[in-house]
Design an enzyme around this catalytic site. Structure first.
Site, PDB file in Angstrom:
ATOM      1  N   ASN A   1      50.221  61.168  36.444  1.00 50.33           N
ATOM      2  CA  ASN A   1      48.885  61.751  36.500  1.00 50.33           C
ATOM      3  C   ASN A   1      48.823  62.859  35.455  1.00 50.33           C
ATOM      4  O   ASN A   1      49.422  63.923  35.640  1.00 50.33           O
ATOM      5  CB  ASN A   1      48.647  62.311  37.924  1.00 50.33           C
ATOM      6  N   TRP A   2      48.114  62.587  34.378  1.00 44.74           N
ATOM      7  CA  TRP A   2      48.105  63.538  33.255  1.00 44.74           C
ATOM      8  C   TRP A   2      47.118  64.684  33.469  1.00 44.74           C
ATOM      9  O   TRP A   2      47.035  65.592  32.654  1.00 44.74           O
ATOM     10  CB  TRP A   2      47.842  62.784  31.948  1.00 44.74           C
ATOM     11  N   LYS A   3      46.341  64.600  34.518  1.00 46.32           N
ATOM     12  CA  LYS A   3      45.400  65.677  34.887  1.00 46.32           C
ATOM     13  C   LYS A   3      44.550  66.072  33.678  1.00 46.32           C
ATOM     14  O   LYS A   3      44.259  65.218  32.841  1.00 46.32           O
ATOM     15  CB  LYS A   3      46.175  66.863  35.493  1.00 46.32           C
TER      16      LYS A   3
ATOM     17  N   HIS B   1      43.007  63.383  45.301  1.00 46.00           N
ATOM     18  CA  HIS B   1      44.045  64.324  44.867  1.00 46.00           C
ATOM     19  C   HIS B   1      43.746  65.716  45.427  1.00 46.00           C
ATOM     20  O   HIS B   1      42.593  66.132  45.504  1.00 46.00           O
ATOM     21  CB  HIS B   1      44.121  64.358  43.332  1.00 46.00           C
TER      22      HIS B   1
ATOM     23  N   GLU C   1      43.937  68.523  44.183  1.00 48.84           N
ATOM     24  CA  GLU C   1      43.170  69.401  43.285  1.00 48.84           C
ATOM     25  C   GLU C   1      41.677  69.076  43.363  1.00 48.84           C
ATOM     26  O   GLU C   1      40.838  69.965  43.239  1.00 48.84           O
ATOM     27  CB  GLU C   1      43.708  69.268  41.849  1.00 48.84           C
TER      28      GLU C   1
ATOM     29  N   GLU D   1      51.411  63.658  48.859  1.00 46.40           N
ATOM     30  CA  GLU D   1      51.690  64.785  47.976  1.00 46.40           C
ATOM     31  C   GLU D   1      51.516  66.087  48.762  1.00 46.40           C
ATOM     32  O   GLU D   1      50.390  66.587  48.889  1.00 46.40           O
ATOM     33  CB  GLU D   1      50.732  64.778  46.782  1.00 46.40           C
TER      34      GLU D   1
ATOM     35  N   GLY E   1      53.278  71.122  41.386  1.00 43.95           N
ATOM     36  CA  GLY E   1      53.294  72.065  40.277  1.00 43.95           C
ATOM     37  C   GLY E   1      54.046  73.350  40.578  1.00 43.95           C
ATOM     38  O   GLY E   1      53.978  74.317  39.823  1.00 43.95           O
TER      39      GLY E   1
ATOM     40  N   SER F   1      56.412  67.851  42.151  1.00 45.65           N
ATOM     41  CA  SER F   1      57.583  68.362  41.429  1.00 45.65           C
ATOM     42  C   SER F   1      58.716  67.338  41.296  1.00 45.65           C
ATOM     43  O   SER F   1      59.889  67.709  41.360  1.00 45.65           O
ATOM     44  CB  SER F   1      58.097  69.662  42.066  1.00 45.65           C
TER      45      SER F   1
END
Ligand code: 13P
Length: 249
Positions: free
Chosen positions: A9-11, A94, A96, A166, A172, A212
């Site tokens: 996932n390159w966000k 997600h 976020e 997650e 992160g 992570s």
């Protein structure tokens, strides 16, 4: 046997040129593998990424989409738009998106329905926050996230669902769930799906771990019986690290 999957996932990272550079490194380094490998670049780079990877086994997937078919939703992207540039799989839920863009289990249920109506595969993310774990509520929270966003689906729809557990406290932060914590939760998730549906549905669904994951810890996490791969953030932005994680499965 259920699929092994490693997804990056390159966000909100990498412009067009940077994405081209990362894809070209990945193409050179990617080993032949039975594992399904996926990358999720930003919307603006999806078309180029799809064209670049069309001959490779690596699938390009999207990070999000809206539940409406089309209309006055400034800044949003629909399922048809994604499909028109070759995208078949979308990450939904997600943490976020939940934390910064107010996505709720209820809006996510609608997004899941829209994606499935369009014959897309959903990589559904969920997981508890630190307070939930400290308060020993993590199983309850995870069960409720699954119930509210996915348990209205018919059993047949589950062939197009990938789960990605997650834990928010591990994203992160450099703090990974221990392999035992990941296995304990993945086993619980599979049991919860089996109780709602059947052993067949539960045994068929791939459950990825995210938070992570690095080349150093991937092997141990992936060796757990109910961990079917990973959803990788930071480490997926370096071709060498991402490939090492793919090789760890
Ligand atoms: P990190 O691997 O950077 O912790 O991110 C995990 C993640 O959010 C993948 O979706």
């Amino acid at each position: 046997m259920r699929k092994k999957i490693v997804a990056g996932n390159w966000k909100m990272n990498n412009d067009l040129g940077q994405t081209e550079a990362l894809l070209s490194k990945l193409l050179k380094k990617m080993p032949e593998t039975e594992t399904e490998v996926m990358v999720a670049p930003a919307f603006t780079n999806l078309r180029m990424a799809f064209d670049t990877l069309i001959q490779s086994p690596v699938e390009v997937i999207a990070q999000n989409m809206h539940f409406a078919e089309n209309g006055a939703y400034t800044g949003e992207i629909s399922a048809d738009m994604l499909k028109s540039v070759g995208i078949q799989t979308v990450i939904l839920g997600h943490s976020e998106r939940r934390a910064y863009f107010n996505e709720t289990d209820e809006t996510l249920a609608k997004k899941v329905d829209t994606a499935l109506e369009h014959d897309m595969t959903v990589m559904f993310c969920f997981g508890e926050e630190l307070e939930d774990r400290k308060g020993d509520n993590h199983f309850k929270v995870v069960e409720s996230q699954l119930e509210k966003a996915l348990f209205h689906l018919k059993a047949a729809a589950w062939k197009n669902i990938i789960l990605a557990y997650e834990p928010v406290w591990a994203i992160g932060t450099g703090e990974t769930a221990t392999p035992e914590q990941a296995q304990e939760m993945h086993k619980f998730i599979r049991k919860t799906v089996a109780e709602k549906y059947s052993d067949k549905v539960a045994d068929g669904v791939s459950i990825l771990y995210g938070g992570s994951v690095k080349p150093q810890n991937a092997k141990e996490i992936f060796s757990q019986p109910d961990v079917d791969g990973g959803l990788i953030g930071g480490a997926s932005l370096k071709a060498k690290d991402f490939v090492a994680i793919v090789e760890a499965i």
